[in-house]
Design a protein around this motif. Structure first.
Motif, PDB file in Angstrom:
ATOM      1  N   ARG A 110       0.842  -1.134   0.093  1.00 31.46           N
ATOM      2  CA  ARG A 110      -0.211  -0.099  -0.013  1.00 31.46           C
ATOM      3  C   ARG A 110       1.317   1.215   0.255  1.00 31.46           C
ATOM      4  N   LEU A 111       0.962   2.395  -0.910  1.00 37.57           N
ATOM      5  CA  LEU A 111       1.477   3.084  -1.111  1.00 37.57           C
ATOM      6  C   LEU A 111       0.452   4.556  -0.779  1.00 37.57           C
ATOM      7  N   HIS A 112       0.955   5.303   0.601  1.00 35.43           N
ATOM      8  CA  HIS A 112      -0.003   6.740   0.639  1.00 35.43           C
ATOM      9  C   HIS A 112       0.616   7.905  -0.140  1.00 35.43           C
ATOM     10  N   ILE A 113      -0.175   8.617  -0.936  1.00 32.09           N
ATOM     11  CA  ILE A 113       0.307   9.769  -1.165  1.00 32.09           C
ATOM     12  C   ILE A 113       0.301  10.521  -0.699  1.00 32.09           C
ATOM     13  N   PRO A 114       1.094  11.435  -0.703  1.00 28.12           N
ATOM     14  CA  PRO A 114       1.616  13.170   0.575  1.00 28.12           C
ATOM     15  C   PRO A 114      -0.247  13.674  -0.254  1.00 28.12           C
ATOM     16  N   ALA A 115      -1.061  14.422   0.342  1.00 32.61           N
ATOM     17  CA  ALA A 115      -2.047  15.496  -0.605  1.00 32.61           C
ATOM     18  C   ALA A 115      -1.660  16.258   0.230  1.00 32.61           C
ATOM     19  N   GLY A 116      -0.178  16.958   0.069  1.00 30.26           N
ATOM     20  CA  GLY A 116       0.178  18.059   0.715  1.00 30.26           C
ATOM     21  C   GLY A 116       0.789  19.287  -0.388  1.00 30.26           C
ATOM     22  N   LYS A 117       0.401  18.759  -1.253  1.00 33.95           N
ATOM     23  CA  LYS A 117       1.119  19.609  -2.491  1.00 33.95           C
ATOM     24  C   LYS A 117       0.897  18.856  -4.065  1.00 33.95           C
ATOM     25  N   ALA A 118      -0.544  19.533  -4.146  1.00 33.58           N
ATOM     26  CA  ALA A 118      -1.015  18.994  -5.436  1.00 33.58           C
ATOM     27  C   ALA A 118       0.266  19.640  -6.879  1.00 33.58           C
ATOM     28  N   THR A 119       0.476  18.900  -8.173  1.00 36.83           N
ATOM     29  CA  THR A 119       1.915  19.922  -8.494  1.00 36.83           C
ATOM     30  C   THR A 119       0.171  19.650 -10.100  1.00 36.83           C
ATOM     31  N   ASP A 120      -0.987  19.053 -10.538  1.00 36.88           N
ATOM     32  CA  ASP A 120      -1.051  19.030 -11.086  1.00 36.88           C
ATOM     33  C   ASP A 120      -2.696  18.920 -10.997  1.00 36.88           C
ATOM     34  N   ILE A 121      -3.635  19.722 -11.863  1.00 35.55           N
ATOM     35  CA  ILE A 121      -5.204  19.333 -11.756  1.00 35.55           C
ATOM     36  C   ILE A 121      -5.940  19.334 -13.334  1.00 35.55           C
ATOM     37  N   ALA A 122      -6.595  17.906 -13.601  1.00 31.39           N
ATOM     38  CA  ALA A 122      -7.206  17.876 -14.765  1.00 31.39           C
ATOM     39  C   ALA A 122      -9.021  16.852 -14.253  1.00 31.39           C
ATOM     40  N   VAL A 123      -9.548  17.199 -15.385  1.00 34.59           N
ATOM     41  CA  VAL A 123     -11.321  16.678 -15.608  1.00 34.59           C
ATOM     42  C   VAL A 123     -10.995  15.626 -16.510  1.00 34.59           C
ATOM     43  N   CYS A 124     -11.509  15.180 -16.573  1.00 37.22           N
ATOM     44  CA  CYS A 124     -11.913  13.566 -17.805  1.00 37.22           C
ATOM     45  C   CYS A 124     -13.466  12.493 -17.132  1.00 37.22           C
ATOM     46  N   ASP A 125     -13.964  13.176 -18.270  1.00 35.58           N
ATOM     47  CA  ASP A 125     -15.403  12.542 -18.158  1.00 35.58           C
ATOM     48  C   ASP A 125     -16.200  12.272 -16.812  1.00 35.58           C
ATOM     49  N   GLY A 126     -15.811  13.722 -16.239  1.00 39.72           N
ATOM     50  CA  GLY A 126     -16.540  14.099 -14.449  1.00 39.72           C
ATOM     51  C   GLY A 126     -15.741  13.567 -13.784  1.00 39.72           C
ATOM     52  N   ARG A 127     -14.080  13.055 -13.865  1.00 42.16           N
ATOM     53  CA  ARG A 127     -13.644  13.333 -12.951  1.00 42.16           C
ATOM     54  C   ARG A 127     -13.024  13.953 -12.442  1.00 42.16           C
ATOM     55  N   ILE A 128     -12.376  13.867 -11.336  1.00 43.12           N
ATOM     56  CA  ILE A 128     -11.271  15.192 -10.758  1.00 43.12           C
ATOM     57  C   ILE A 128      -9.950  14.633 -11.182  1.00 43.12           C
ATOM     58  N   TYR A 129      -9.003  14.861 -11.584  1.00 43.85           N
ATOM     59  CA  TYR A 129      -7.294  14.226 -11.140  1.00 43.85           C
ATOM     60  C   TYR A 129      -6.864  15.021 -11.138  1.00 43.85           C
ATOM     61  N   ALA A 130      -5.810  14.510  -9.648  1.00 43.82           N
ATOM     62  CA  ALA A 130      -4.871  15.471  -9.188  1.00 43.82           C
ATOM     63  C   ALA A 130      -3.819  14.917  -9.107  1.00 43.82           C
ATOM     64  N   ALA A 131      -2.265  15.327  -9.377  1.00 43.60           N
ATOM     65  CA  ALA A 131      -1.224  14.880  -9.371  1.00 43.60           C
ATOM     66  C   ALA A 131      -0.332  15.351  -8.663  1.00 43.60           C
ATOM     67  N   TYR A 132       0.257  14.266  -7.911  1.00 45.91           N
ATOM     68  CA  TYR A 132       1.285  14.595  -6.746  1.00 45.91           C
ATOM     69  C   TYR A 132       2.208  14.184  -6.682  1.00 45.91           C
ATOM     70  N   THR A 133       3.424  13.941  -6.435  1.00 43.97           N
ATOM     71  CA  THR A 133       5.013  14.024  -6.663  1.00 43.97           C
ATOM     72  C   THR A 133       5.367  11.984  -7.067  1.00 43.97           C
ATOM     73  N   ASN A 134       4.013  11.393  -6.570  1.00 44.35           N
ATOM     74  CA  ASN A 134       4.627   9.749  -5.880  1.00 44.35           C
ATOM     75  C   ASN A 134       2.736   8.963  -6.577  1.00 44.35           C
ATOM     76  N   GLY A 135       2.294  10.239  -7.237  1.00 39.34           N
ATOM     77  CA  GLY A 135       0.283   9.498  -7.433  1.00 39.34           C
ATOM     78  C   GLY A 135       0.211  10.436  -8.371  1.00 39.34           C
ATOM     79  N   VAL A 136      -1.574   9.770  -8.429  1.00 41.86           N
ATOM     80  CA  VAL A 136      -1.907  10.431  -8.844  1.00 41.86           C
ATOM     81  C   VAL A 136      -3.541  10.239  -8.164  1.00 41.86           C
ATOM     82  N   VAL A 137      -4.357  10.851  -7.441  1.00 38.38           N
ATOM     83  CA  VAL A 137      -5.502  10.882  -6.745  1.00 38.38           C
ATOM     84  C   VAL A 137      -7.023  11.273  -7.682  1.00 38.38           C
ATOM     85  N   GLU A 138      -7.551  10.398  -8.159  1.00 39.46           N
ATOM     86  CA  GLU A 138      -8.736  10.016  -8.678  1.00 39.46           C
ATOM     87  C   GLU A 138     -10.730  10.305  -8.001  1.00 39.46           C
TER      88      GLU A 138
END
Length: 150
Positions: free
Chosen positions: A22-50
Motif C-alpha cells: 500500500r502506497l500513501h500519497i502525500p496530499a500536501g501539494k498537488a503539482t497539476d489537476i485535470a478533469v476527464c469524463d466528469g472525474r477530477i484528477y490531482a497529480a502528486y509527486t508519487n501518484g495521482v488521486v482520482e
C-alpha cells in the motif's frame, strides 16, 4: 468483553495482507489537476488521486496500482484518456481498462531536461512541453510524431 472483541476485530481489518503493498500519497501539494469524463484528477509527486463527484469515490493511481514510474510532473487529458508525465520523460496513458506506457522520451539520447512540464491535447494528438522542446505524440499509435526544438 464485547469492547475487547470489537477492538480485536477492528485491528484485524485495518491490516493489509501478507505480500500486499500500500502506497500513501502525500496530499500536501498537488503539482497539476485535470478533469476527464466528469472525474477530477490531482497529480502528486508519487501518484495521482482520482475523485468521482457523482459517487463521491476516491481512488489512487501509483506504481502499486499500475503507473510505470514515480515523480509525476504533469497530467493532461485526451478524450476519455488521462495522460501522466514524469520528471524523466516517461509518459503513461490511462484507459478505462489499463495503463499503456510510452517511454520514447525517456529512451531518447538527447541533451537537456526530459521532464514533461505540461501536457496539452489538440485534435487527436498530445503535445508535451519538455526542457528540450515540444514533442507531438500520437497516443493511439503510441509513437512520437514530431519534435520541435527552439
Amino acid at each position: 468483553m464485547i469492547f475487547s472483541l470489537s477492538l480485536l476485530t477492528w485491528m484485524t481489518y485495518s491490516q493489509i495482507g501478507m505480500g500486499q503493498w500500500r502506497l500513501h500519497i502525500p496530499a500536501g501539494k498537488a503539482t497539476d489537476i485535470a478533469v476527464c469524463d466528469g472525474r477530477i484528477y490531482a497529480a502528486y509527486t508519487n501518484g495521482v488521486v482520482e475523485y468521482d463527484p457523482a459517487s463521491s469515490e476516491l481512488s489512487t493511481w501509483d506504481v502499486v496500482s499500475g503507473l510505470s514510474d514515480i515523480s509525476v510532473s504533469s497530467i493532461g487529458t485526451l478524450g476519455s484518456r488521462l495522460l501522466v508525465g514524469y520528471d524523466n520523460g516517461n509518459l503513461d496513458v490511462i484507459y478505462e481498462n489499463g495503463v499503456i506506457n510510452i517511454p520514447a522520451i525517456t529512451l531518447a539520447q538527447i541533451q537537456g531536461s526530459k521532464r514533461i512540464n505540461k501536457i496539452v491535447s489538440y485534435g487527436s494528438y498530445v503535445y508535451l512541453a519538455t526542457g528540450f522542446g515540444i514533442v507531438k505524440i500520437d497516443p493511439i499509435k503510441e509513437e512520437v510524431r514530431e519534435t520541435y526544438y527552439p
